[in-house]
Design a protein around this motif. Structure first.
Motif, PDB file in Angstrom:
ATOM      1  N   LEU A 285     -35.699  -4.723  20.689  1.00 62.02           N
ATOM      2  CA  LEU A 285     -34.455  -5.446  20.922  1.00 62.02           C
ATOM      3  C   LEU A 285     -34.120  -6.202  19.650  1.00 62.02           C
ATOM      4  O   LEU A 285     -34.968  -6.902  19.096  1.00 62.02           O
ATOM      5  CB  LEU A 285     -34.572  -6.412  22.092  1.00 62.02           C
ATOM      6  N   MET A 286     -32.898  -6.031  19.198  1.00 60.00           N
ATOM      7  CA  MET A 286     -32.425  -6.691  17.980  1.00 60.00           C
ATOM      8  C   MET A 286     -31.321  -7.661  18.351  1.00 60.00           C
ATOM      9  O   MET A 286     -30.334  -7.277  19.000  1.00 60.00           O
ATOM     10  CB  MET A 286     -31.899  -5.639  16.997  1.00 60.00           C
ATOM     11  N   SER A 287     -31.477  -8.925  17.988  1.00 61.40           N
ATOM     12  CA  SER A 287     -30.474  -9.929  18.318  1.00 61.40           C
ATOM     13  C   SER A 287     -30.201 -10.801  17.104  1.00 61.40           C
ATOM     14  O   SER A 287     -30.925 -10.751  16.098  1.00 61.40           O
ATOM     15  CB  SER A 287     -30.939 -10.788  19.500  1.00 61.40           C
ATOM     16  N   ARG A 288     -29.129 -11.602  17.191  1.00 63.49           N
ATOM     17  CA  ARG A 288     -28.796 -12.498  16.082  1.00 63.49           C
ATOM     18  C   ARG A 288     -28.170 -13.768  16.639  1.00 63.49           C
ATOM     19  O   ARG A 288     -27.494 -13.748  17.676  1.00 63.49           O
ATOM     20  CB  ARG A 288     -27.909 -11.821  15.048  1.00 63.49           C
ATOM     21  N   ASN A 289     -28.392 -14.855  15.902  1.00 63.35           N
ATOM     22  CA  ASN A 289     -27.954 -16.170  16.360  1.00 63.35           C
ATOM     23  C   ASN A 289     -26.929 -16.778  15.408  1.00 63.35           C
ATOM     24  O   ASN A 289     -26.832 -18.000  15.296  1.00 63.35           O
ATOM     25  CB  ASN A 289     -29.167 -17.104  16.493  1.00 63.35           C
ATOM     26  N   ASP A 290     -26.149 -15.924  14.727  1.00 64.29           N
ATOM     27  CA  ASP A 290     -25.195 -16.437  13.752  1.00 64.29           C
ATOM     28  C   ASP A 290     -23.748 -16.287  14.197  1.00 64.29           C
ATOM     29  O   ASP A 290     -22.834 -16.417  13.382  1.00 64.29           O
ATOM     30  CB  ASP A 290     -25.408 -15.759  12.393  1.00 64.29           C
ATOM     31  N   ARG A 291     -23.534 -16.030  15.496  1.00 60.60           N
ATOM     32  CA  ARG A 291     -22.175 -16.016  16.026  1.00 60.60           C
ATOM     33  C   ARG A 291     -21.892 -17.360  16.680  1.00 60.60           C
ATOM     34  O   ARG A 291     -22.689 -17.848  17.482  1.00 60.60           O
ATOM     35  CB  ARG A 291     -21.994 -14.905  17.056  1.00 60.60           C
ATOM     36  N   GLU A 292     -20.751 -17.938  16.336  1.00 63.39           N
ATOM     37  CA  GLU A 292     -20.428 -19.244  16.887  1.00 63.39           C
ATOM     38  C   GLU A 292     -20.209 -19.177  18.393  1.00 63.39           C
ATOM     39  O   GLU A 292     -20.582 -20.101  19.135  1.00 63.39           O
ATOM     40  CB  GLU A 292     -19.177 -19.808  16.204  1.00 63.39           C
ATOM     41  N   ALA A 293     -19.618 -18.097  18.886  1.00 67.53           N
ATOM     42  CA  ALA A 293     -19.238 -18.023  20.292  1.00 67.53           C
ATOM     43  C   ALA A 293     -20.435 -17.917  21.227  1.00 67.53           C
ATOM     44  O   ALA A 293     -20.427 -18.494  22.324  1.00 67.53           O
ATOM     45  CB  ALA A 293     -18.305 -16.834  20.522  1.00 67.53           C
ATOM     46  N   MET A 294     -21.481 -17.190  20.824  1.00 68.68           N
ATOM     47  CA  MET A 294     -22.606 -16.936  21.715  1.00 68.68           C
ATOM     48  C   MET A 294     -23.752 -16.300  20.944  1.00 68.68           C
ATOM     49  O   MET A 294     -23.550 -15.745  19.859  1.00 68.68           O
ATOM     50  CB  MET A 294     -22.188 -16.007  22.871  1.00 68.68           C
ATOM     51  N   GLY A 295     -24.963 -16.367  21.496  1.00 68.93           N
ATOM     52  CA  GLY A 295     -26.046 -15.549  20.989  1.00 68.93           C
ATOM     53  C   GLY A 295     -25.697 -14.090  21.235  1.00 68.93           C
ATOM     54  O   GLY A 295     -25.013 -13.757  22.209  1.00 68.93           O
ATOM     55  N   TRP A 296     -26.183 -13.209  20.367  1.00 74.49           N
ATOM     56  CA  TRP A 296     -25.726 -11.822  20.446  1.00 74.49           C
ATOM     57  C   TRP A 296     -26.898 -10.853  20.391  1.00 74.49           C
ATOM     58  O   TRP A 296     -27.739 -10.939  19.491  1.00 74.49           O
ATOM     59  CB  TRP A 296     -24.755 -11.515  19.312  1.00 74.49           C
ATOM     60  N   ILE A 297     -26.953  -9.949  21.363  1.00 71.67           N
ATOM     61  CA  ILE A 297     -27.930  -8.866  21.362  1.00 71.67           C
ATOM     62  C   ILE A 297     -27.237  -7.650  20.761  1.00 71.67           C
ATOM     63  O   ILE A 297     -26.352  -7.059  21.383  1.00 71.67           O
ATOM     64  CB  ILE A 297     -28.448  -8.587  22.780  1.00 71.67           C
ATOM     65  N   ARG A 298     -27.637  -7.293  19.552  1.00 74.15           N
ATOM     66  CA  ARG A 298     -26.952  -6.219  18.839  1.00 74.15           C
ATOM     67  C   ARG A 298     -27.308  -4.859  19.396  1.00 74.15           C
ATOM     68  O   ARG A 298     -26.455  -3.992  19.526  1.00 74.15           O
ATOM     69  CB  ARG A 298     -27.279  -6.269  17.347  1.00 74.15           C
ATOM     70  N   SER A 299     -28.575  -4.641  19.701  1.00 75.80           N
ATOM     71  CA  SER A 299     -28.980  -3.343  20.240  1.00 75.80           C
ATOM     72  C   SER A 299     -30.335  -3.474  20.917  1.00 75.80           C
ATOM     73  O   SER A 299     -31.156  -4.321  20.558  1.00 75.80           O
ATOM     74  CB  SER A 299     -29.033  -2.274  19.140  1.00 75.80           C
ATOM     75  N   ILE A 300     -30.533  -2.615  21.903  1.00 74.01           N
ATOM     76  CA  ILE A 300     -31.802  -2.519  22.607  1.00 74.01           C
ATOM     77  C   ILE A 300     -32.060  -1.040  22.856  1.00 74.01           C
ATOM     78  O   ILE A 300     -31.176  -0.317  23.326  1.00 74.01           O
ATOM     79  CB  ILE A 300     -31.785  -3.333  23.924  1.00 74.01           C
ATOM     80  N   GLY A 301     -33.237  -0.581  22.495  1.00 74.66           N
ATOM     81  CA  GLY A 301     -33.546   0.833  22.626  1.00 74.66           C
ATOM     82  C   GLY A 301     -34.934   1.046  23.195  1.00 74.66           C
ATOM     83  O   GLY A 301     -35.880   0.324  22.843  1.00 74.66           O
ATOM     84  N   VAL A 302     -35.048   2.028  24.076  1.00 75.11           N
ATOM     85  CA  VAL A 302     -36.325   2.398  24.697  1.00 75.11           C
ATOM     86  C   VAL A 302     -36.497   3.902  24.530  1.00 75.11           C
ATOM     87  O   VAL A 302     -35.582   4.675  24.855  1.00 75.11           O
ATOM     88  CB  VAL A 302     -36.359   2.021  26.196  1.00 75.11           C
ATOM     89  N   LEU A 303     -37.646   4.314  24.025  1.00 77.71           N
ATOM     90  CA  LEU A 303     -37.905   5.746  23.892  1.00 77.71           C
ATOM     91  C   LEU A 303     -37.831   6.423  25.254  1.00 77.71           C
ATOM     92  O   LEU A 303     -38.182   5.822  26.275  1.00 77.71           O
ATOM     93  CB  LEU A 303     -39.270   5.980  23.254  1.00 77.71           C
ATOM     94  N   SER A 304     -37.391   7.669  25.280  1.00 72.95           N
ATOM     95  CA  SER A 304     -37.167   8.358  26.558  1.00 72.95           C
ATOM     96  C   SER A 304     -38.426   8.408  27.415  1.00 72.95           C
ATOM     97  O   SER A 304     -38.346   8.254  28.641  1.00 72.95           O
ATOM     98  CB  SER A 304     -36.638   9.766  26.301  1.00 72.95           C
ATOM     99  N   ASP A 305     -39.600   8.597  26.811  1.00 75.33           N
ATOM    100  CA  ASP A 305     -40.838   8.674  27.580  1.00 75.33           C
ATOM    101  C   ASP A 305     -41.208   7.348  28.226  1.00 75.33           C
ATOM    102  O   ASP A 305     -42.027   7.321  29.160  1.00 75.33           O
ATOM    103  CB  ASP A 305     -41.999   9.127  26.683  1.00 75.33           C
ATOM    104  N   ALA A 306     -40.620   6.259  27.741  1.00 75.99           N
ATOM    105  CA  ALA A 306     -40.979   4.940  28.247  1.00 75.99           C
ATOM    106  C   ALA A 306     -39.935   4.356  29.190  1.00 75.99           C
ATOM    107  O   ALA A 306     -40.116   3.244  29.704  1.00 75.99           O
ATOM    108  CB  ALA A 306     -41.201   3.981  27.082  1.00 75.99           C
TER     109      ALA A 306
END
Length: 308
Positions: A227-248
């Motif tokens: 999970l990749m997130s960033r805290n540099d947006r004034e409006a809200m915390g932001w989760i840029r992307s979340i990825g799970v391998l197909s087998d998992a």
């Protein structure tokens, strides 16, 4: 009097930010564009500002902005385009220049046509009737979701037995996140494979707090999700992307990472967190986010035109 059009420079970032926030206010009810985001866009390595950016002025006022970049090296070209509602002709003058440049770029790549994508709010300031007359059509919908946070409730989750979560702290971890990203997103709509250095530019890695990027590891599969997130947006915390391998998939790793991110943002004092999702995502992501308490903030359509 026709609009005055010129390329953008990095020094124009504050004016572009103001324009985009004026559009935000009309489309979603509040300004949500940050200066550093615009600066990162203008620094995009696949955008030559002299040839791939446009600013349109009427009476000295910036009324339209366009940016074009090419990540595919083939026929797929991406553009951003914004216009104030009472200045449609200036906006379509910019769009016409962008279409011509997109076809030029694609042909320079050896392609016979350009397939151009543009993201617009579902109730945009752009005149979509005129857009359709030019051959554009909406082909995909995305939702921007958000969720309130409460530091007393959103506490770090306890991983189940055999699962561990760790922050991304080393160069090896960053390269691992890149590999997981490329693999888990490979079948998603509009995915463009990216080498490591190009991907770092895509995610504005220089402005990213890597302690807010996490990896999930299982005893049997090893590193299986991120999970990749960033805290540099004034409006809200932001989760840029979340990825799970197909087998998992189906083992709760996505939900675990989300709750971990919620707790981290709540601990940082944020009261809201958001993310974007393809509504036609076949991995079950929209339902996962709904179960985690996320609701629709606004919707965005991908528009496409084929030129040549």
């Amino acid at each position: 009097m026709p609009a005055t059009v010129r390329p953008a420079t990095l020094a124009d970032a504050p004016a572009v930010t103001d324009l985009l926030n004026a559009v935000d206010l009309i489309e979603i009810g509040r300004p949500e564009t940050d200066l550093h985001t615009v600066e990162a866009d203008l620094k995009h390595p696949e955008a030559d500002l002299e040839r791939d950016s446009w600013l349109a002025f009427e009476g000295g006022e910036l009324v339209s902005y366009g940016l074009l970049w090419d990540e595919s090296g083939g026929e797929r070209i991406d553009v951003d385009h914004y216009v104030l509602p009472d200045h449609q002709q200036a906006g379509f003058d910019v769009l016409g220049s962008m279409e011509a440049r997109a076809l030029e770029k694609a042909r320079a790549n050896g392609a016979e046509r350009a397939v151009v994508h543009l993201h617009l709010n579902v109730r945009p300031t752009t005149d979509t009737a005129r857009l359709r007359e030019r051959g554009w059509k909406d082909v995909r919908r995305y939702h921007v979701l958000h969720r309130p946070l409460d530091g007393a409730v959103d506490l770090p989750p306890a991983p189940p037995e055999g699962v561990r979560i760790r922050p991304c702290t080393t160069e090896a971890d960053r390269r691992l996140v890149h590999r997981l990203y490329q693999t888990s997103f490979a079948e998603h709509f509009d995915f463009q494979p990216r080498a490591y250095e190009a991907w770092l530019s895509d995610i504005d890695a220089d402005g990213l707090d890597w302690s807010l990027v996490w990896l999930a590891t299982t005893d049997d599969l090893g590193d299986a999700a991120f999970l990749m997130s960033r805290n540099d947006r004034e409006a809200m915390g932001w989760i840029r992307s979340i990825g799970v391998l197909s087998d998992a998939r189906g083992r709760g790793l996505g939900g675990l990472l989300l709750r971990h991110a919620f707790a981290a943002f709540a601990a940082l004092g944020r009261d809201t967190v958001g993310l974007g999702v393809d509504t036609s995502n076949a991995t079950g992501a929209p339902e996962l986010y709904r179960r985690q308490g996320m609701t629709v903030h606004y919707a965005v359509d991908t528009w496409e035109t084929v030129l040549g």
